[in-house]
Write a protein that holds these residues in place. Structure first.
Motif, PDB file in Angstrom:
ATOM      1  N   PRO A  47       0.806  -1.231   0.000  1.00 21.11           N
ATOM      2  CA  PRO A  47       0.000   0.000   0.000  1.00 21.11           C
ATOM      3  C   PRO A  47       0.838   1.280   0.000  1.00 21.11           C
ATOM      4  O   PRO A  47       0.417   2.294  -0.567  1.00 21.11           O
ATOM      5  N   ASN A  48       2.030   1.241   0.602  1.00 22.55           N
ATOM      6  CA  ASN A  48       2.891   2.429   0.583  1.00 22.55           C
ATOM      7  C   ASN A  48       3.284   2.816  -0.840  1.00 22.55           C
ATOM      8  O   ASN A  48       3.449   3.999  -1.150  1.00 22.55           O
ATOM      9  N   MET A  49       3.438   1.823  -1.707  1.00 23.55           N
ATOM     10  CA  MET A  49       3.782   2.089  -3.105  1.00 23.55           C
ATOM     11  C   MET A  49       2.625   2.800  -3.808  1.00 23.55           C
ATOM     12  O   MET A  49       2.824   3.739  -4.574  1.00 23.55           O
ATOM     13  N   VAL A  50       1.410   2.376  -3.523  1.00 21.24           N
ATOM     14  CA  VAL A  50       0.239   3.015  -4.122  1.00 21.24           C
ATOM     15  C   VAL A  50       0.094   4.432  -3.579  1.00 21.24           C
ATOM     16  O   VAL A  50      -0.197   5.370  -4.329  1.00 21.24           O
ATOM     17  N   GLN A  51       0.332   4.619  -2.285  1.00 24.05           N
ATOM     18  CA  GLN A  51       0.259   5.960  -1.698  1.00 24.05           C
ATOM     19  C   GLN A  51       1.252   6.886  -2.391  1.00 24.05           C
ATOM     20  O   GLN A  51       0.934   8.028  -2.719  1.00 24.05           O
ATOM     21  N   ARG A  52       2.449   6.381  -2.639  1.00 25.34           N
ATOM     22  CA  ARG A  52       3.469   7.182  -3.332  1.00 25.34           C
ATOM     23  C   ARG A  52       3.017   7.502  -4.759  1.00 25.34           C
ATOM     24  O   ARG A  52       3.221   8.610  -5.251  1.00 25.34           O
ATOM     25  N   THR A  53       2.373   6.541  -5.414  1.00 20.18           N
ATOM     26  CA  THR A  53       1.845   6.755  -6.767  1.00 20.18           C
ATOM     27  C   THR A  53       0.799   7.866  -6.754  1.00 20.18           C
ATOM     28  O   THR A  53       0.837   8.774  -7.585  1.00 20.18           O
TER      29      THR A  53
END
Length: 87
Positions: A47-53
């Motif tokens: 989920p952190n990757m999606v938040q960064r996206t």
């Protein structure tokens, strides 16, 4: 299953995919993006990757986050090519 290229950061690849969906008319200004958790499950990333996206897309002016409501394609969307962004 979603595949990513190791030569390009995953969050930027996700941002490119979302921009592509908008350009193809699959998502329109005002449409709500899936929640961070939903998108993470869909593409099988943290989920952190999606938040960064989503933060990257917000910086590009593609989406806007409305507190308590979610993330939406901005009504002021302008077509952004991947090479126009600042990384």
């Amino acid at each position: 299953m979603t595949e990513f290229h190791s030569s390009h950061p995953i969050y930027l690849q996700l941002a490119d995919r979302i921009n592509g969906q908008i350009l193809r008319g699959e998502m329109k200004p005002g449409d709500k993006l899936p929640s961070v958790r939903e998108r993470a499950i869909q593409v099988r990333v943290n989920p952190n990757m999606v938040q960064r996206t989503y933060r990257e897309l917000e910086g590009m002016g593609t989406v806007e986050t409305r507190r308590g409501q979610g993330t939406f394609v901005t009504e002021r969307y302008r077509h952004i090519k991947p090479d126009e962004r600042t990384v």
